[in-house]
Enzyme design. Structure first.
Site, short mmCIF file in Angstrom:
data_model
loop_
_atom_site.label_atom_id
_atom_site.label_comp_id
_atom_site.label_asym_id
_atom_site.label_seq_id
_atom_site.Cartn_x
_atom_site.Cartn_y
_atom_site.Cartn_z
N ASN A 183 70.67 -83.34 57.96
CA ASN A 183 71.08 -83.46 59.50
C ASN A 183 69.87 -83.48 60.55
O ASN A 183 70.13 -83.49 61.72
CB ASN A 183 72.09 -82.41 59.90
N LYS A 184 68.81 -83.64 60.11
CA LYS A 184 67.49 -83.28 60.93
C LYS A 184 67.21 -84.59 61.50
O LYS A 184 67.59 -85.57 61.29
CB LYS A 184 66.35 -82.67 60.26
#
Length: 373
Positions: A183-184
């Site tokens: 999710n970065k």
């Protein structure tokens, strides 16, 4: 429940597929290969430093950094209470004690002023976090650490690409770490990286990462280490991702600008606090976040539940404060941290989220915040 807008998701729109196929075809799919070196060099260029080390994830990068800085049992490290649990865990892995600092209510980070209040005679270092991509006053924290003979570790898991007066986060401390979870801003699926300023300590971290093996003598292990290595496949994905870093950062900043424009009426009416705009501080908006001004956890939970159920909009609450977790319960009262943790919400933020979709999300937020006020 049909979720139409995720909080975050990886977008692989560069050379990732081509590089992964090339890595597979080369036969180098484990923890050795050309893409690991290329990815590490690319991270170092981004940070404007001489060398970075890849790691299996952001947590192992933090652990390696703490070990490389010489953290030992009985020592204390100041960290913000408002952070992801990996920050505290890395300190505890070394047998040391995390001491929790409150955060500034405007930039949501533990600043030098709050860190100074948490300092004790056993403090040997500070683990500074740039929460949700908003830089803390890291230059002042670095100066404080130098004046008091302590080290500074920057946790940049959420801030790759952020800058403070033109200087990238991760460049200020004695060490810094990064996460490339799915999710970065850029992702390798699972992955991390670290920078250690002192070459001898960096070499020690490199040995620790590879089971403590001597870097010049294969299968000679003079120290006990860990298997914290990234794979060449992950490095291939990472190289494709970091080549697109400027694009992904520009997308997040576009998205944040649209959110701010559309949600400004709620702030004007005193119902919502938007991210601070600080001169010289350039955040990444890893996740666009805002803070309800009233109502506490129950009201926030109701708003988030309705956003998901009625509009298909996934959101996330702010992190639970470390000093409220069972293994770190300290009996402290940290009012800014506790208010933000009870009222903060992360909203969908990812490359490709269109302006009209943001408008739809904001319309739902405005409707629910006003109706529940």
């Amino acid at each position: 429940m049909n979720i139409r807008y995720q909080v975050s998701k990886p977008v692989l729109c560069g050379n990732e597929r081509r590089y992964v196929i090339d890595a597979i075809d080369s036969g180098w799919i484990s923890s050795t290969g050309a893409y690991l070196q290329k990815f590490e060099h690319a991270i170092a260029r981004t940070l404007q430093v001489d060398e970075c080390l890849s790691a299996s994830n952001g947590t192992t990068a933090l652990h390696l950094a703490c070990l490389a800085l010489g953290l030992r049992a009985g020592e204390e490290v100041i960290i913000p209470s408002l952070t992801y649990v990996a920050s505290a865990n890395a300190v505890r892995y070394c047998g040391a004690t995390p001491v929790f600092a409150d955060c500034d209510p405007t930039i949501w980070n533990a600043t030098a002023a709050f860190i100074k209040k948490a300092w004790t005679p056993r403090t040997v270092g500070v683990l500074a976090v740039h929460l949700y991509g908003m830089p803390t006053d890291v230059a002042q924290i670095a100066e404080l650490c130098r004046d008091r003979g302590a080290w500074l570790l920057e946790d940049c898991a959420e801030s790759l690409g952020a800058k403070v007066f033109g200087k990238p986060t991760g460049h200020f401390g004695d060490a810094s770490t990064f996460s490339f979870y799915g999710n970065k801003t850029i992702s390798t699926g699972e992955g991390g990286a670290l920078y250690v300023r002192d070459p001898a300590r960096r070499r020690h971290a490199k040995m620790l990462r590879g089971q403590g093996m001597d870097l010049e003598r294969r299968y000679w292990h003079p120290i006990m280490g860990y298997n914290y290595r990234m794979t060449n496949i992950a490095g291939a994905i990472g190289l494709g991702q970091i080549e697109m870093l400027d694009f992904h950062l520009a997308e997040r900043r576009r998205i944040a600008k649209r959110y701010v424009e559309r949600l400004r009426p709620l702030e004007t009416d005193g119902l919502l606090k938007l991210p601070a705009q600080i001169a010289g501080y350039e955040g990444t908006y890893w996740l666009f976040s805002a803070v309800l001004t009233t109502g506490g956890e129950e009201r926030r939970a109701n708003i988030m539940r309705q956003l998901a159920r009625d509009y298909g909009i996934e959101t996330r609450p702010f992190f639970v404060p470390m000093h409220h977790l069972p293994m770190y319960a300290s009996g402290q009262t940290l009012p800014n941290t506790e208010f933000l943790a009870a009222h903060g919400i992360n909203f969908p933020t990812y490359t490709g989220l269109r302006d009209e979709e943001i408008d739809e999300i904001c319309a739902a937020i405005i409707r629910l915040v006003r109706s529940s006020a």
